[in-house]
Design an enzyme around this catalytic site. Structure first.
Site, PDB file in Angstrom:
ATOM      1  N   ASP A 121       7.624  -2.444   3.794  1.00  0.00           N
ATOM      2  CA  ASP A 121       7.703  -1.477   4.893  1.00  0.00           C
ATOM      3  C   ASP A 121       6.327  -1.017   5.382  1.00  0.00           C
ATOM      4  O   ASP A 121       5.316  -1.185   4.701  1.00  0.00           O
ATOM      5  CB  ASP A 121       8.546  -0.265   4.490  1.00  0.00           C
ATOM      6  CG  ASP A 121       8.072   0.385   3.190  1.00  0.00           C
ATOM      7  OD1 ASP A 121       7.527  -0.320   2.323  1.00  0.00           O
ATOM      8  OD2 ASP A 121       8.251   1.604   3.035  1.00  0.00           O
ATOM      9  N   GLU A 133       9.437   1.526   0.385  1.00  0.00           N
ATOM     10  CA  GLU A 133       8.632   2.125  -0.682  1.00  0.00           C
ATOM     11  C   GLU A 133       8.008   3.435  -0.233  1.00  0.00           C
ATOM     12  O   GLU A 133       7.776   4.336  -1.048  1.00  0.00           O
ATOM     13  CB  GLU A 133       7.536   1.143  -1.128  1.00  0.00           C
ATOM     14  CG  GLU A 133       6.715   1.611  -2.326  1.00  0.00           C
ATOM     15  CD  GLU A 133       5.618   2.606  -1.989  1.00  0.00           C
ATOM     16  OE1 GLU A 133       5.346   3.507  -2.810  1.00  0.00           O
ATOM     17  OE2 GLU A 133       5.021   2.490  -0.889  1.00  0.00           O
TER      18      GLU A 133
END
Length: 374
Positions: free
Chosen positions: A72, A129
């Site tokens: 991400d 995350e």
């Protein structure tokens, strides 16, 4: 590995142009799954939404190991001026996750052509995350670690020079929790503060008062951080707003300190707001546990690092890699990326020479683990 190293750089730049925020990594996950499937020889699945796992089975008995990368990006407007800068306004790979993804793809491609001594390797591409509660927990709940004997991951690390790698046993990265404090009171005209409750003044005092938690309420030998990263209040210079909002993060290692800090935040907020005639509400979210590297697993990784090994103090940044370490012995390492600007900065950039080092380390750790863990 020269051809794979060049491909890793290309993959990283492709992903850098197309960042996606946590819990929205649909295109990234599709790219990863399609790339892995294109290699052939891997069993590619999606064990959780926007997550991808590839399984490489040697066909012979042996341990099962897992390698993880996060995929991400962050809500940041890029200002790095690289030719492959983000094409998506307000979204940027400002923490190196594009590199993590590319390195693990390169490791999968390389290990496909390697002769494995036995066992299996699971390549985990994890979403979310950057935002608690994170994506690791969902993958663990989906069973990606069932039967796994060892888990490894690495983070490109800007403060560390290129060519160096660090893997430290025990405490390595802090827990990461998050809070919001809402201060409310009777707003009014800025020229008549005595007829209002000044939530801005209360918020300003509260920001400084919260710093006393670490300096005066926590053992000075025990690492802890309380940071206020956001303060929002009002829309006009001549209006005292009826609401102010603080948001921040708490980092530490000790579980007792972790449990005590939200109590202290609430205690201080209550006192400061009472002095100003304001009310408060604390919203507190326990995020990630600290990353505590297993000693035996870390010794294995340090042996794979060899002459590149650098010693480091624990890091007060957090990572939900800790969720994997709750179930399986493992190690989280950092790979020097030599960035002039810090992580999460609009001008953050990595030295791409680090990508080959990180890819090779995935490969070397995997092969060593398959040989030594039994």
């Amino acid at each position: 590995m020269a051809g794979v190293a060049e491909q890793v750089v290309e993959w990283r730049r492709y992903l850098h142009r197309r960042p996606e925020l946590s819990f929205h990594e649909h295109e990234t996950a599709a790219f990863v799954a399609e790339t892995l499937a294109g290699f052939g020889g891997l069993e590619v699945t999606q064990p959780a939404e926007r997550a991808v796992m590839a399984r490489l089975d040697s066909g012979r008995p042996g341990p099962a190991i897992a390698l993880r990368a996060d995929i991400d990006a962050l809500p940041i407007q890029e200002e790095s001026d690289v030719e492959f800068a983000s094409e998506r306004p307000g979204v940027m790979h400002a923490c190196g996750h594009d590199g993590h993804t590319a390195m693990l793809l390169g490791a999968a491609r390389t290990l496909l052509d390697a002769e494995l001594p036995g066992g299996e390797i699971r390549f985990l591409f994890q979403p979310a995350e950057e935002v608690a509660p994170g994506g690791a927990r969902d993958l663990v709940e989906a069973g990606v670690l069932d039967g796994v004997d060892f888990v490894y991951g690495c983070h490109l690390w800007g403060p560390l020079e290129v060519g160096k790698v660090s893997a430290m046993p025990g405490r390595f990265m802090a827990s990461a929790d998050f809070f919001t404090l809402i201060i409310s009171g009777r707003g009014g005209h800025a020229g008549f503060p005595h007829r209002s409750v000044d939530t801005v003044a209360a918020a300003a005092e509260l920001v400084t008062s919260l710093q006393h938690i670490v300096s005066r309420r926590v053992d000075p030998l025990e690492p802890a951080v309380v940071t206020v990263g956001r303060l929002r209040a009002g829309e006009a210079p001549n209006v005292i707003p009826g609401r102010a909002e603080l948001a921040g993060t708490v980092r530490c290692f000790d579980p007792d300190v972790r449990a005590r800090i939200p109590v202290l935040i609430d205690e201080i907020a209550r006192g400061v707001c009472a002095a100003h005639g304001a009310d408060h509400e604390l919203q507190y979210q326990y995020g990630y546990l600290p990353v505590i590297n297993d000693e035996r697993a870390t010794a294995l990784v340090r042996a794979a690092i060899g002459d590149r090994l650098a010693e480091m103090e624990p890091i007060m940044g957090g990572d939900d890699f800790s969720a994997y370490l709750q179930d399986v012995p493992g190690c989280y390492a950092v790979v020097g990326a030599g960035s002039e600007y810090p992580h999460h900065h609009p001008r953050f950039r990595i030295d791409e020479r680090a990508l080959e080092i990180g890819t090779r380390l995935h490969v070397d750790v995997a092969r060593r683990a398959l040989k030594e863990i039994g």
